[in-house]
Design a protein around this motif. Sequence first.
Motif, PDB file in Angstrom:
ATOM      1  N   SER A  24       0.964  -1.246   0.035  1.00 61.89           N
ATOM      2  CA  SER A  24       0.023  -0.032   0.076  1.00 61.89           C
ATOM      3  C   SER A  24       0.787   1.321   0.043  1.00 61.89           C
ATOM      4  O   SER A  24       0.589   2.134  -0.669  1.00 61.89           O
ATOM      5  CB  SER A  24      -0.788   0.026   1.066  1.00 61.89           C
ATOM      6  OG  SER A  24      -2.064  -0.743   1.013  1.00 61.89           O
ATOM      7  N   ASN A  82       2.309   1.602  -3.277  1.00 60.00           N
ATOM      8  CA  ASN A  82       1.308   2.333  -4.316  1.00 60.00           C
ATOM      9  C   ASN A  82       0.949   3.562  -4.192  1.00 60.00           C
ATOM     10  O   ASN A  82       0.715   4.609  -4.834  1.00 60.00           O
ATOM     11  CB  ASN A  82      -0.108   1.641  -4.137  1.00 60.00           C
ATOM     12  CG  ASN A  82       0.007   0.021  -4.601  1.00 60.00           C
ATOM     13  OD1 ASN A  82       0.813  -0.055  -5.549  1.00 60.00           O
ATOM     14  ND2 ASN A  82      -1.042  -0.753  -4.157  1.00 60.00           N
ATOM     15  N   LEU A  83       0.922   4.223  -2.810  1.00 58.96           N
ATOM     16  CA  LEU A  83       0.662   5.398  -2.319  1.00 58.96           C
ATOM     17  C   LEU A  83       1.950   6.433  -2.892  1.00 58.96           C
ATOM     18  O   LEU A  83       1.718   7.568  -3.585  1.00 58.96           O
ATOM     19  CB  LEU A  83       0.519   5.598  -0.958  1.00 58.96           C
ATOM     20  CG  LEU A  83       0.281   6.838  -0.388  1.00 58.96           C
ATOM     21  CD1 LEU A  83      -1.209   7.609  -0.766  1.00 58.96           C
ATOM     22  CD2 LEU A  83       0.417   7.162   1.053  1.00 58.96           C
ATOM     23  N   ASN A 143       3.913   5.847  -5.414  1.00 60.60           N
ATOM     24  CA  ASN A 143       3.536   6.227  -6.831  1.00 60.60           C
ATOM     25  C   ASN A 143       2.445   7.119  -7.099  1.00 60.60           C
ATOM     26  O   ASN A 143       2.638   7.789  -8.078  1.00 60.60           O
ATOM     27  CB  ASN A 143       3.330   4.796  -7.562  1.00 60.60           C
ATOM     28  CG  ASN A 143       4.269   3.899  -7.937  1.00 60.60           C
ATOM     29  OD1 ASN A 143       5.517   4.564  -8.111  1.00 60.60           O
ATOM     30  ND2 ASN A 143       4.143   2.662  -7.910  1.00 60.60           N
ATOM     31  N   ALA A 144       1.292   6.907  -6.598  1.00 63.42           N
ATOM     32  CA  ALA A 144       0.255   8.011  -6.766  1.00 63.42           C
ATOM     33  C   ALA A 144       0.594   9.449  -6.183  1.00 63.42           C
ATOM     34  O   ALA A 144       0.199  10.397  -6.837  1.00 63.42           O
ATOM     35  CB  ALA A 144      -0.825   7.586  -5.818  1.00 63.42           C
ATOM     36  N   MET A 145       1.436   9.488  -5.215  1.00 65.44           N
ATOM     37  CA  MET A 145       1.823  10.995  -4.816  1.00 65.44           C
ATOM     38  C   MET A 145       2.803  11.410  -6.088  1.00 65.44           C
ATOM     39  O   MET A 145       2.683  12.454  -6.138  1.00 65.44           O
ATOM     40  CB  MET A 145       2.354  10.853  -3.463  1.00 65.44           C
ATOM     41  CG  MET A 145       1.315  10.622  -2.240  1.00 65.44           C
ATOM     42  SD  MET A 145       2.178  10.601  -0.480  1.00 65.44           S
ATOM     43  CE  MET A 145       2.861  12.061  -0.586  1.00 65.44           C
ATOM     44  N   GLN A 146       3.694  10.744  -6.503  1.00 68.47           N
ATOM     45  CA  GLN A 146       4.661  10.941  -7.397  1.00 68.47           C
ATOM     46  C   GLN A 146       3.704  11.591  -8.764  1.00 68.47           C
ATOM     47  O   GLN A 146       3.919  12.559  -9.394  1.00 68.47           O
ATOM     48  CB  GLN A 146       5.401  10.014  -7.671  1.00 68.47           C
ATOM     49  CG  GLN A 146       6.819  10.147  -7.642  1.00 68.47           C
ATOM     50  CD  GLN A 146       7.835   9.023  -7.997  1.00 68.47           C
ATOM     51  OE1 GLN A 146       7.448   8.092  -7.622  1.00 68.47           O
ATOM     52  NE2 GLN A 146       8.663   9.065  -8.689  1.00 68.47           N
ATOM     53  N   SER A 147       2.680  10.529  -8.959  1.00 63.46           N
ATOM     54  CA  SER A 147       1.849  10.879 -10.103  1.00 63.46           C
ATOM     55  C   SER A 147       1.204  11.854 -10.043  1.00 63.46           C
ATOM     56  O   SER A 147       0.869  12.979 -11.140  1.00 63.46           O
ATOM     57  CB  SER A 147       0.985   9.729 -10.282  1.00 63.46           C
ATOM     58  OG  SER A 147       0.591   9.543 -11.516  1.00 63.46           O
ATOM     59  N   ARG A 148       0.798  12.432  -8.876  1.00 60.96           N
ATOM     60  CA  ARG A 148       0.077  13.686  -8.685  1.00 60.96           C
ATOM     61  C   ARG A 148       1.060  15.116  -8.180  1.00 60.96           C
ATOM     62  O   ARG A 148       0.682  15.840  -7.616  1.00 60.96           O
ATOM     63  CB  ARG A 148      -0.905  13.576  -7.542  1.00 60.96           C
ATOM     64  CG  ARG A 148      -2.210  12.641  -8.103  1.00 60.96           C
ATOM     65  CD  ARG A 148      -3.111  12.294  -7.233  1.00 60.96           C
ATOM     66  NE  ARG A 148      -3.931  13.263  -6.812  1.00 60.96           N
ATOM     67  CZ  ARG A 148      -4.778  13.102  -5.447  1.00 60.96           C
ATOM     68  NH1 ARG A 148      -5.092  11.886  -4.978  1.00 60.96           N
ATOM     69  NH2 ARG A 148      -5.901  13.988  -5.475  1.00 60.96           N
ATOM     70  N   LEU A 149       2.346  14.984  -8.456  1.00 61.45           N
ATOM     71  CA  LEU A 149       3.342  15.966  -8.566  1.00 61.45           C
ATOM     72  C   LEU A 149       3.756  16.107  -7.163  1.00 61.45           C
ATOM     73  O   LEU A 149       3.561  17.649  -6.779  1.00 61.45           O
ATOM     74  CB  LEU A 149       2.967  16.998  -9.384  1.00 61.45           C
ATOM     75  CG  LEU A 149       2.716  16.581 -11.097  1.00 61.45           C
ATOM     76  CD1 LEU A 149       2.057  17.805 -11.764  1.00 61.45           C
ATOM     77  CD2 LEU A 149       4.058  16.565 -11.469  1.00 61.45           C
TER      78      LEU A 149
END
Lengths: 240, 232
Positions: A194, A197-198, A200-206
Amino acid sequence: MLKKLSFGQYTYKNSIIHSLDSRLKIIYVLMTSILIFLIDDFLKTAIFSFFIVIVVLLSKIEIKNLIKSLRPFFFIFIFIFLMYLIFSRNKLEQGIFTLWRFLMLITMSLILTFTTTISNMVIAIEKLIKPLKILKIKPRNIAVMISITIRFIPAMFLNLERLKEAMLARLVNFKKFKHIKLIMLTLLDRMFKSASNLSNAMQSRLYNENAESHKILKLGKYDYLSVAFISIFIFVLVVY
Amino acid sequence: MIEVKNLYFKYDEKFILKNINIEIKEGSFTAIIGANGSGKTTLAKHFNALLLPTKGDVIVDGLNTKKYEINARKKVGFVFQNFEDQMVHSIVEEDIAFGLENLELENNEIIDIVEKTLNKLKIKNIEKDNVNMISSGQKQLVALAGVLAMKPKYIVFDEPTTMLDINNKKNIMSIMKKLNKKDKITVILITNILSDLKYADNVILIKKGTVIFDGKKSMLNKKILKEAGLNA
């Protein structure tokens, strides 16, 4: 189940205390917590207790809820009281006085959590620790860390519950150490996934550690009044 | 346009992607399909620079992801398969605002965009709800809202329907279609479910890290799908 695990005890009430700026409320709790341990006579303690009663009444918190939240601490209070009673009976009065101060301290913190949403508290912390930027501490990082903890701890317990059920269905015996170890390792593995994944998601949302919460906290009429009231209260207790 | 040129990606001394050469055209609805473990998600993570090529290049609107990581990421939004892990904040509206705060937009602008996004996805009624308390379908929409609010030109949906029931599946599929046809957002759908290809124009089929088909959906046939380990 998640409802039980969710943080905070906030309940909406249309009260002055609810409407106060969360930054001020945190500062007041910190200041009065210090003050509680500075006062040393009966009169000042009585004034302080009266002050807390007024704040509780203003906040419209239900007394039964307050007592319910204080209940877990009663065992500690009884234990401390018994220790005084058995080992230093001559200091019993001082013991009761100390217990009363702890009770006031916890009540003050409870008033804060009863009247402030978790998200407002996180925003307030983010704003309050802004000066730490000088020490290269990023308030955003701390605020996001708190948010993630609040967000994921209930999810972790839910995961644990699901794992437990799945394992019980396969006749796992939680009295055996190896089975406890198994559930803990599986849970840890899931939590790491988790976290990955988080991330990655934070990176993805800059994710930007220099950014700030978009929520604006503005002082209102009651906030200014509360500053005046608290200042007088502290002045009276400290000077007189 | 997203151009992938001679892409190789190595992980744990093993090539997960081998010699990938594809183009994803602006405004298209492209589906990347393949069996589990074929490398679909690994490929998609290259589009917004979450992964960088071991060899070769990924170019997003002329920006090489190796050099312009952040700028490429601004253009390509990513809705993850485990959307539950995608949310940072506990309150719906705060989570949607997270990406916008990172972009350091003005407060009023953030409030305005969050409001519009909530309305667009018809989730205004849950704006103050705790993300732990909402349904899976709603969580999926909140995850999408967080991405959509950042106004990306391309959106990758990584297996968006696998954790949803039939109604939520239909809803997310029709949202993807609307985003593509109405808002002109390029949709890249990662899936292994053939019925998800309903709205796709182009299909890229992956098998063991290599592209075995890249073309119009109408050109797909049972033989190719079978070769990729997918049942038609």
